[in-house]
Design an enzyme around this catalytic site. Structure first.
Site, mmCIF file in Angstrom:
data_model
loop_
_atom_site.group_PDB
_atom_site.id
_atom_site.type_symbol
_atom_site.label_atom_id
_atom_site.label_comp_id
_atom_site.label_asym_id
_atom_site.label_seq_id
_atom_site.Cartn_x
_atom_site.Cartn_y
_atom_site.Cartn_z
ATOM 1 N N GLU A 72 -27.509 -0.545 58.014
ATOM 2 C CA GLU A 72 -28.699 -0.195 58.879
ATOM 3 C C GLU A 72 -29.867 0.161 58.053
ATOM 4 O O GLU A 72 -30.382 1.274 58.581
ATOM 5 C CB GLU A 72 -28.389 0.278 60.143
ATOM 6 C CG GLU A 72 -27.496 -0.459 61.058
ATOM 7 C CD GLU A 72 -27.417 0.081 62.357
ATOM 8 O OE1 GLU A 72 -28.593 0.806 62.857
ATOM 9 O OE2 GLU A 72 -26.284 -0.088 63.267
ATOM 10 N N ARG B 78 -2.144 26.101 54.032
ATOM 11 C CA ARG B 78 -1.660 25.785 52.159
ATOM 12 C C ARG B 78 -1.753 27.310 51.676
ATOM 13 O O ARG B 78 -2.679 27.832 51.637
ATOM 14 C CB ARG B 78 -2.999 24.982 51.789
ATOM 15 C CG ARG B 78 -2.670 24.979 50.289
ATOM 16 C CD ARG B 78 -1.353 24.151 49.643
ATOM 17 N NE ARG B 78 -1.505 23.873 48.562
ATOM 18 C CZ ARG B 78 -0.301 23.605 47.543
ATOM 19 N NH1 ARG B 78 0.831 23.119 48.277
ATOM 20 N NH2 ARG B 78 -0.632 23.095 46.470
ATOM 21 N N ASP C 58 -34.896 0.897 64.518
ATOM 22 C CA ASP C 58 -35.504 2.175 64.901
ATOM 23 C C ASP C 58 -34.889 2.999 65.866
ATOM 24 O O ASP C 58 -34.439 4.063 66.150
ATOM 25 C CB ASP C 58 -37.081 2.301 65.297
ATOM 26 C CG ASP C 58 -37.935 2.013 64.437
ATOM 27 O OD1 ASP C 58 -37.645 2.217 62.948
ATOM 28 O OD2 ASP C 58 -39.209 1.763 64.562
ATOM 29 N N GLY D 77 -7.313 19.375 47.375
ATOM 30 C CA GLY D 77 -6.602 19.104 46.015
ATOM 31 C C GLY D 77 -6.073 17.810 45.902
ATOM 32 O O GLY D 77 -6.619 16.835 46.499
ATOM 33 N N GLY D 78 -4.971 17.829 45.428
ATOM 34 C CA GLY D 78 -4.320 16.639 45.190
ATOM 35 C C GLY D 78 -3.964 15.801 46.557
ATOM 36 O O GLY D 78 -3.879 14.633 46.489
#
Length: 380
Positions: free
Chosen positions: A363, A267, A239, A339-340
């Protein structure tokens, strides 16, 4: 209970952010690739007084509150979840001791943990007892002034590098969860050994190992609290520590989003940065909202736990569940945004996605968190 960072916490946040950027991030890829515990990061955490955050000053710690600890975990997880876990596991493994240990036990075990001289681990999970603690097979039988432990634990974070373990075992198997007791176990106790080291998808710089108990001799004075109270202690611990896992999920999500946005500005496609594409802008807006919502919930839960406010258990479960689900969603979408390149190990995004996954599992799985939340709302 609301939260607002103090000026001191804001300064601390900046300090940890700079430390993470300059000292931790340059090592993150190598830590992941080698799959070895980063002892150099432990030394840096000690040098910067971060390892002792969750410990009281009288035992050699920094006496930080839970919100401050979560801030540190978040900033470290932005660049390296494995390094953030060093602090997180030190908190988890020591919390049973901090909660119920005798003064003699605290004086013996906490100072070496607060200084980072020794690492802690939390030994609850077993091959047949993950979410179902009542199926625990590890046994503890009292003989004279010792308990004799037999059994095994699995998937134990820090298992192969820790010196001090909070271990849970059945003392009265016929009583189910009410027959579980907790013990402080040292790695040098006769009959204790470390078994298999797991080869994991993510958090590869964190040691995850099996613990073996073969007629392991534990002094009776190392019983935590009293017999039959182990399950209660485990739940009390979780908790209080789930907020820091929420902070870990928050951190990796925020770090992934920051990296993806920087990439989008650089990019160029169709003659302009992809950050100018409205479809991608909307993705980023959605992810940013989720990160901010996770941050609010994690910080609020940390304050509630610290003050033991009514309902803090459910709030802690909400924070852990929502922030770590957010981590998986954000990192997955950020891979897509790149992307790639997001799929290539030369860039951090694929590592962040792999690291994010475990936060939904350890947990207490996020399915278990939903059980905790619904019970708090509707009753058992």
């Amino acid at each position: 209970m609301q939260y607002e960072l103090t000026e001191e916490q804001k300064m601390f946040q900046e300090m940890v952010r700079d430390f993470a950027k300059n000292e931790v991030e340059p090592r993150a890829i190598e830590i992941d690739e080698k799959g070895e515990f980063p002892w150099d990061m432990l030394e840096k955490l000690k040098e910067n007084e971060l390892i002792g955050l969750p410990f009281e000053e009288e035992y050699g710690g920094q006496g930080a509150d839970l919100l401050t600890l979560c801030i540190a975990v978040e900033e470290l997880a932005k660049v390296c979840v494995s390094t953030s876990l060093i602090i997180g596991c030190q908190e988890l493994g020591s919390t049973p001791i901090k909660l119920v240990a005798t003064e003699e036990q605290k004086k013996k075990y906490i100072p070496p943990l607060a200084s980072g001289e020794k690492l802690a681990a939390f030994g609850l999970t077993e091959p047949e007892a993950g979410s179902d603690a009542a199926s625990m097979k590890t046994r503890a039988e009292k003989k004279g002034d010792k308990y004799i432990l037999n059994g095994q634990k699995c998937f134990i974070t820090n298992g192969g590098v820790a010196s001090t373990f909070s271990v849970f075992a059945m003392t009265e198997p016929d009583k189910g969860v009410h027959g579980i007791s907790a013990f402080i176990v040292e790695k040098d106790f006769p009959g204790f050994s470390v078994g298999k080291h797991e080869n994991k998808m993510g958090i590869r710089g964190s040691d995850t190992s099996e613990l073996i108990f073969e007629d392991c001799e534990v002094p009776a004075r190392n019983l935590l609290w009293k017999e039959g109270k182990g399950f209660n202690l485990a739940m009390m611990t979780l908790d209080r520590t789930r907020s820091s896992i929420g902070a870990q999920g928050l951190g990796v999500a925020a770090g992934a989003l920051d990296y993806a946005m920087d990439y989008m500005k650089q990019r160029v496609q169709f003659g302009r940065p992809i950050a100018a594409l409205q479809g991608l802008q909307f993705m980023v807006a959605d992810l940013a909202m989720q990160v901010e919502a996770a941050r609010s919930l994690v910080y609020r839960a940390a304050c509630a736990v610290e003050n033991e406010a009514p309902g803090f258990s459910a709030l802690s479960a909400m924070a852990k569940c929502y922030a770590t689900d957010t981590a998986m969603k954000v990192t997955t979408d950020c891979v897509q945004l790149m992307g790639g390149y997001g799929y290539i190990k030369e860039y951090p995004m694929e590592r962040m996605m792999r690291d994010a996954k475990i936060t939904q599992i350890y947990e207490g799985t996020n399915q278990i968190q939903r059980v905790v939340i619904s019970r708090a709302l509707l009753g058992k």
